[in-house]
Design a protein around this motif. Structure first.
Motif, PDB file in Angstrom:
ATOM      1  N   GLY A  67       0.815  -1.206   0.000  1.00 47.78           N
ATOM      2  CA  GLY A  67       0.000   0.000   0.000  1.00 47.78           C
ATOM      3  C   GLY A  67       0.850   1.257   0.000  1.00 47.78           C
ATOM      4  O   GLY A  67       2.063   1.212   0.244  1.00 47.78           O
ATOM      5  N   GLN A  68       0.221   2.378  -0.262  1.00 50.24           N
ATOM      6  CA  GLN A  68       0.904   3.664  -0.283  1.00 50.24           C
ATOM      7  C   GLN A  68       1.127   4.190   1.129  1.00 50.24           C
ATOM      8  O   GLN A  68       0.194   4.250   1.932  1.00 50.24           O
ATOM      9  CB  GLN A  68       0.080   4.689  -1.067  1.00 50.24           C
ATOM     10  N   TYR A  69       2.354   4.581   1.446  1.00 48.15           N
ATOM     11  CA  TYR A  69       2.623   5.256   2.718  1.00 48.15           C
ATOM     12  C   TYR A  69       2.031   6.654   2.681  1.00 48.15           C
ATOM     13  O   TYR A  69       2.185   7.396   1.703  1.00 48.15           O
ATOM     14  CB  TYR A  69       4.132   5.341   2.979  1.00 48.15           C
ATOM     15  N   LEU A  70       1.335   7.019   3.760  1.00 50.66           N
ATOM     16  CA  LEU A  70       0.795   8.367   3.927  1.00 50.66           C
ATOM     17  C   LEU A  70       1.344   8.947   5.224  1.00 50.66           C
ATOM     18  O   LEU A  70       1.253   8.317   6.276  1.00 50.66           O
ATOM     19  CB  LEU A  70      -0.736   8.336   3.962  1.00 50.66           C
ATOM     20  N   GLN A  71       1.893  10.134   5.165  1.00 50.92           N
ATOM     21  CA  GLN A  71       2.537  10.761   6.312  1.00 50.92           C
ATOM     22  C   GLN A  71       1.499  11.188   7.346  1.00 50.92           C
ATOM     23  O   GLN A  71       0.637  12.025   7.070  1.00 50.92           O
ATOM     24  CB  GLN A  71       3.342  11.964   5.831  1.00 50.92           C
ATOM     25  N   PRO A  72       1.551  10.633   8.579  1.00 49.88           N
ATOM     26  CA  PRO A  72       0.543  10.974   9.596  1.00 49.88           C
ATOM     27  C   PRO A  72       0.606  12.426  10.050  1.00 49.88           C
ATOM     28  O   PRO A  72      -0.419  13.082  10.205  1.00 49.88           O
ATOM     29  CB  PRO A  72       0.872  10.031  10.758  1.00 49.88           C
ATOM     30  N   THR A  73       1.833  12.927  10.304  1.00 44.79           N
ATOM     31  CA  THR A  73       2.034  14.319  10.726  1.00 44.79           C
ATOM     32  C   THR A  73       3.336  14.824  10.115  1.00 44.79           C
ATOM     33  O   THR A  73       4.130  14.046   9.576  1.00 44.79           O
ATOM     34  CB  THR A  73       2.130  14.446  12.263  1.00 44.79           C
ATOM     35  N   LYS A  74       3.585  16.112  10.241  1.00 40.96           N
ATOM     36  CA  LYS A  74       4.822  16.685   9.714  1.00 40.96           C
ATOM     37  C   LYS A  74       6.052  16.181  10.452  1.00 40.96           C
ATOM     38  O   LYS A  74       7.173  16.333   9.965  1.00 40.96           O
ATOM     39  CB  LYS A  74       4.758  18.216   9.791  1.00 40.96           C
ATOM     40  N   MET A  75       5.853  15.584  11.628  1.00 45.89           N
ATOM     41  CA  MET A  75       6.971  15.051  12.411  1.00 45.89           C
ATOM     42  C   MET A  75       7.408  13.668  11.938  1.00 45.89           C
ATOM     43  O   MET A  75       8.444  13.163  12.351  1.00 45.89           O
ATOM     44  CB  MET A  75       6.586  14.981  13.896  1.00 45.89           C
ATOM     45  N   HIS A  76       6.608  13.040  11.086  1.00 51.16           N
ATOM     46  CA  HIS A  76       6.899  11.694  10.625  1.00 51.16           C
ATOM     47  C   HIS A  76       7.647  11.717   9.282  1.00 51.16           C
ATOM     48  O   HIS A  76       7.792  12.758   8.653  1.00 51.16           O
ATOM     49  CB  HIS A  76       5.612  10.883  10.497  1.00 51.16           C
ATOM     50  N   HIS A  77       8.123  10.554   8.877  1.00 54.59           N
ATOM     51  CA  HIS A  77       8.840  10.384   7.611  1.00 54.59           C
ATOM     52  C   HIS A  77       8.016  10.976   6.469  1.00 54.59           C
ATOM     53  O   HIS A  77       6.815  10.728   6.359  1.00 54.59           O
ATOM     54  CB  HIS A  77       9.075   8.887   7.376  1.00 54.59           C
ATOM     55  N   GLU A  78       8.648  11.753   5.618  1.00 55.81           N
ATOM     56  CA  GLU A  78       7.926  12.365   4.516  1.00 55.81           C
ATOM     57  C   GLU A  78       7.607  11.343   3.424  1.00 55.81           C
ATOM     58  O   GLU A  78       8.282  10.318   3.292  1.00 55.81           O
ATOM     59  CB  GLU A  78       8.736  13.518   3.915  1.00 55.81           C
ATOM     60  N   VAL A  79       6.588  11.638   2.654  1.00 55.87           N
ATOM     61  CA  VAL A  79       6.284  10.835   1.476  1.00 55.87           C
ATOM     62  C   VAL A  79       7.272  11.227   0.383  1.00 55.87           C
ATOM     63  O   VAL A  79       7.320  12.385  -0.038  1.00 55.87           O
ATOM     64  CB  VAL A  79       4.841  11.068   0.994  1.00 55.87           C
ATOM     65  N   ILE A  80       8.064  10.274  -0.046  1.00 58.11           N
ATOM     66  CA  ILE A  80       9.029  10.550  -1.106  1.00 58.11           C
ATOM     67  C   ILE A  80       8.365  10.484  -2.477  1.00 58.11           C
ATOM     68  O   ILE A  80       8.729  11.211  -3.402  1.00 58.11           O
ATOM     69  CB  ILE A  80      10.197   9.540  -1.042  1.00 58.11           C
ATOM     70  N   GLU A  81       7.352   9.634  -2.588  1.00 57.89           N
ATOM     71  CA  GLU A  81       6.746   9.405  -3.893  1.00 57.89           C
ATOM     72  C   GLU A  81       5.333   8.852  -3.726  1.00 57.89           C
ATOM     73  O   GLU A  81       5.083   8.009  -2.860  1.00 57.89           O
ATOM     74  CB  GLU A  81       7.619   8.396  -4.644  1.00 57.89           C
ATOM     75  N   PHE A  82       4.404   9.334  -4.541  1.00 57.28           N
ATOM     76  CA  PHE A  82       3.103   8.715  -4.639  1.00 57.28           C
ATOM     77  C   PHE A  82       3.150   7.703  -5.784  1.00 57.28           C
ATOM     78  O   PHE A  82       3.389   8.069  -6.937  1.00 57.28           O
ATOM     79  CB  PHE A  82       2.006   9.759  -4.893  1.00 57.28           C
TER      80      PHE A  82
END
Length: 291
Positions: free
Chosen positions: A237-252
């Motif tokens: 599945g696609q990773y979605l960033q929960p908050t700005k403190m979490h790992h950023e989405v590098i790619e959709f």
């Protein structure tokens, strides 16, 4: 192999159309939420900000999270709170089992936070929860999405010996990204946990998030490693960033790429591959009991 289309990193702050989800509504959703609140239960649906909560709860299903809602790990992708847990409720197995019976769940998914501070990693609560569900709802099938036992194989065997039909343990990402994404976990150890679970006689399952910066070759390598260690079911599945403190989405990742990964996983001998932008490890879990 020709690579399928992806969305550039410049566009990653704006979710593409294929990631739109319906808002949770309806009487069944309200009923499930009421039962969860009434029995003081934790669900990964809420704690993990799952995009499928409206759909699953609307169908009267939920993934229960035992052993509290504070995790001893600090994975950079996860929305669950991290810290020093103080909750250890020996009555929790009964309450979870009663809620599942009241909801008339045909297939239950149970997961937990990591409890590294416990000698048995929470194995006894795991065992008692599954047994309680089976006693109160004998026709209910169960998937347990268990944590990394840090090589405590005695704890692993206790967790998976209660009669559940499917045992899942999520790899989450490819080997190269472990240090950043899962700093307290080890890729090789999670593979071994899958292998030992299969050797124990259980149907094995794992999930991997895409969009964290992995390459296609790394995803293929993870598939090969999992197939070699006895994996039956893979979710992507696609990773979605929960908050700005979490790992950023590098790619959709484009849906066409997810479709390609599904075919590649099946080619490698994995029996069932659920692959799509909104797929999560417990999504359509009822389909995974008889693969």
């Amino acid at each position: 192999m020709t690579e399928s289309p992806v969305v550039s990193t410049e566009q990653r702050t704006r979710r593409p159309d294929w990631l739109r989800v319906k808002l949770p509504i309806g009487e069944n959703f309200k009923k499930v939420r009421s039962l969860v609140d009434e029995h003081k239960l934790h669900t990964i649906c809420q704690s993990g900000n799952c995009p499928n909560m409206g759909e699953c709860w609307g169908e009267g299903t939920a993934t229960f999270m035992i052993l509290g809602n504070v995790c001893t790990r600090s994975c950079t992708f996860c929305a669950v709170a991290t810290g020093r847990p103080n909750e250890y409720d020996t009555d929790e197995p009964r309450r979870v089992a009663e809620a599942i019976k009241l909801m008339q769940v045909k297939h239950a998914v149970i997961t937990s936070v990591n409890r590294d501070e416990l000698k048995d990693k929470g194995a006894e609560i795991w065992y008692q929860t599954v047994r309680a569900v089976k006693e109160m709802s004998p026709q209910t099938t169960i998937e347990t999405l268990i944590p990394d036992t840090k090589g405590n194989w005695e704890a692993l065997y206790r967790m998976i010996s209660a009669g559940q039909e499917v045992v899942s343990h999520n790899m989450e990402t490819v080997e190269r990204l472990y240090r950043n994404v899962r700093p307290q976990a080890k890729y090789s150890r999670s593979l071994e946990q899958t292998r030992r679970t299969k050797e124990f006689g259980k149907r094995t399952k794992t999930g991997i998030m895409l969009g964290l910066g992995e390459t296609q070759e790394e995803v293929f390598k993870a598939m090969d490693d999992l197939a070699d260690n006895g994996l039956d079911i893979l979710t992507l599945g696609q990773y979605l960033q929960p908050t700005k403190m979490h790992h950023e989405v590098i790619e959709f990742i484009h849906p066409d790429t997810f479709a390609m990964y599904r075919e590649e996983g099946l080619k490698r001998g994995i029996k069932y591959v659920e692959s799509g932008p909104l797929v999560r490890s417990s999504y359509h879990a009822e389909r995974h009991v008889h693969v």
